[in-house]
Design an enzyme around this catalytic site. Structure first.
Site, PDB file in Angstrom:
ATOM      1  NE  ARG A  89      -3.143   2.987   0.871  1.00  0.00           N
ATOM      2  CZ  ARG A  89      -3.928   3.473   1.834  1.00  0.00           C
ATOM      3  NH1 ARG A  89      -4.448   2.659   2.728  1.00  0.00           N
ATOM      4  NH2 ARG A  89      -4.198   4.764   1.884  1.00  0.00           N
ATOM      5  CG  ASP A 101      -7.841   1.940   2.668  1.00  0.00           C
ATOM      6  OD1 ASP A 101      -6.717   2.251   3.052  1.00  0.00           O
ATOM      7  OD2 ASP A 101      -8.788   2.739   2.557  1.00  0.00           O
ATOM      8  CG  ASP A 103     -10.438   2.215   6.321  1.00  0.00           C
ATOM      9  OD1 ASP A 103      -9.288   2.658   6.490  1.00  0.00           O
ATOM     10  OD2 ASP A 103     -11.133   2.471   5.312  1.00  0.00           O
TER      11      ASP A 103
HETATM   12  O1  GSY Z   1     -11.755   4.065   1.918  1.00  0.00           O
HETATM   13  C1  GSY Z   1     -11.416   2.938   1.268  1.00  0.00           C
HETATM   14  C2  GSY Z   1     -10.765   3.172  -0.053  1.00  0.00           C
HETATM   15  N1  GSY Z   1     -11.710   3.600  -1.083  1.00  0.00           N
HETATM   16  C3  GSY Z   1     -12.708   2.892  -1.644  1.00  0.00           C
HETATM   17  C4  GSY Z   1     -13.197   1.595  -1.453  1.00  0.00           C
HETATM   18  O2  GSY Z   1     -12.715   0.794  -0.630  1.00  0.00           O
HETATM   19  N2  GSY Z   1     -14.258   1.230  -2.230  1.00  0.00           N
HETATM   20  C5  GSY Z   1     -14.831   2.056  -3.140  1.00  0.00           C
HETATM   21  N3  GSY Z   1     -15.835   1.606  -3.857  1.00  0.00           N
HETATM   22  N4  GSY Z   1     -14.356   3.316  -3.334  1.00  0.00           N
HETATM   23  C6  GSY Z   1     -13.332   3.723  -2.592  1.00  0.00           C
HETATM   24  N5  GSY Z   1     -12.711   4.902  -2.591  1.00  0.00           N
HETATM   25  C7  GSY Z   1     -11.734   4.815  -1.680  1.00  0.00           C
HETATM   26  S1  GSY Z   1     -10.644   6.083  -1.305  1.00  0.00           S
END
Ligand code: GSY
Length: 174
Positions: A89, A101, A103
């Site tokens: 990452r 990611d 979280d």
């Molecule tokens: O916050 C997580 C990263 N992220 C994502 C995600 O995990 N999924 C989708 N669909 N859109 C995202 N935009 C981000 S930044």
């Protein structure tokens, strides 16, 4: 992990859109599972989801996981960041493409608006890519006074696609 020790129930959101994300997520769960003081309890199916934030990037794969942990919120954060780093990452562009990611969405009994760790995750109630997989594993969990299933029904789920053939994507899933 001994059953006598006091564990906390925590939910994590996983997402990525670079490389073979299902494989990356499987490795991430293997890493999490190998951490002393973390037990994986429940794993959602994988979903293909429209990109949020910067919309001109590849679709993401998302999932949510419920763990039981003896780690403090900040110890857990460090473990998640260490796994993200091991899985290549790069923190280059906010809301940009990424391999993975991890979280912390909720941490039982803990609320924080600290700059390094904000829990419950501040934007999770607006994001179908979080709420749809989360509702699969903890529909009755209360967040900001309402059940996850309520918040999930309230968001626009357009473009969210469940990957039915990958429901057992983590081999040790219960
Ligand atoms: O916050 C997580 C990263 N992220 C994502 C995600 O995990 N999924 C989708 N669909 N859109 C995202 N935009 C981000 S930044």
């Amino acid at each position: 992990m001994s059953s006598k020790q006091k564990t906390r129930s925590v939910t994590l959101g996983l997402g990525g859109n670079i490389g073979d994300v299902a494989v990356t997520m499987t490795i991430a769960l293997d890493f999490l599972h190998s951490v002393e003081g973390i037990e994986i309890c429940n794993v959602s199916p994988l979903y293909k989801t429209p990109p949020w934030g910067i919309t001109s990037q590849n679709r993401f794969i998302n999932a949510c996981v419920e763990i039981a942990t003896l780690l403090t919120p900040f110890e857990l954060l460090l473990q998640c960041q260490s796994i993200e780093t091991r899985l290549k990452r790069k923190r280059t562009m906010r809301w940009g493409p990424r391999t993975i990611d991890i979280d912390i969405l909720t941490y039982q009994g803990f609320v924080s608006r600290d700059a390094t760790l904000s829990v419950p995750h501040p934007r999770m109630l607006e994001r179908a890519f979080v709420l749809v997989p989360l509702a699969d594993i903890v529909p009755d969990l209360i967040i900001v006074g309402k059940q996850v299933s309520h918040w999930c029904n309230a968001v626009d789920q357009t473009g969210i696609e469940r990957l039915n053939d990958e429901t057992e994507w983590w081999p040790a899933a219960i």
